[in-house]
Design a protein around this motif. Structure first.
Motif: not given
Length: 187
Positions: A105-127
């Motif tokens: 729960a602690i790590i998830s709250s820390i990593l969730s915004p980072i994973v979301s940003s990385v996923t958004t960056s990856l989607t943007t680059i591939l688009t």
């Protein structure tokens, strides 16, 4: 029928409609003005049809002057996307390991915004890569389609056609320069 031939025939139709409206022996001045506008639009559309090859050559010439390199662009995209995939996999692995130790729960709250940003960056680059490849392959067709839309009488689709031509020209030249732009901005 070829798109440019259809655009030329539409420009002739526009000119003839304009000449017909100008020749009407009635004193409707707004129709006479519309006829003059249609004649000018017909000539403009014909010039645009005959300028098709010039537009294609202009894209190639400006790309050459600015040093556009599609191979380095695709290599840059591949490098960035593989880095983002590795980063995403590492964060997911950290989340799984920490979840099994009870700190999920602690790590998830820390990593969730980072994973979301990385996923958004990856989607943007591939688009951007997909759009760039479509523009590279279909630039001639898109410019011809824009010329066709500009040739439709009564200016029904002129703005859309001009937008297609402009977007195709600008992005065919500008998208491969994205790595140099990002390198300049991030310094």
């Amino acid at each position: 029928m070829d798109i440019l031939s259809l655009a030329f025939y539409l420009s002739i139709l526009s000119y003839c409609l304009g000449a017909l409206l100008r020749a009407i022996p009635l004193p409707f001045f707004h129709l006479k003005r519309l006829g003059r506008t249609l004649m000018v639009d017909g000539v403009f559309a014909a010039i645009l049809v005959f300028s098709y090859q010039t537009l294609i050559t202009l894209i190639d010439y400006l790309s050459y002057i600015l040093g556009v390199d599609w191979a380095s662009f695709t290599g840059w995209v591949a490098e960035r996307s593989s880095l983002l995939f590795l980063l995403l996999a590492a964060f997911k692995a950290i989340g799984i390991v920490m979840g099994r130790t009870g700190l999920g729960a602690i790590i998830s709250s820390i990593l969730s915004p980072i994973v979301s940003s990385v996923t958004t960056s990856l989607t943007t680059i591939l688009t951007v890569l997909v759009v760039a490849l479509v523009l590279r392959v279909a630039a001639g067709f898109l410019i011809a389609l824009g010329v066709l839309m500009c040739s439709i009488p009564f200016r029904l689709a002129r703005s859309a056609g001009a937008m297609i031509i402009a977007v195709t020209v600008v992005f065919s030249i500008g998208v491969p320069l994205l790595p140099q732009f990002i390198a300049t901005v991030t310094r």
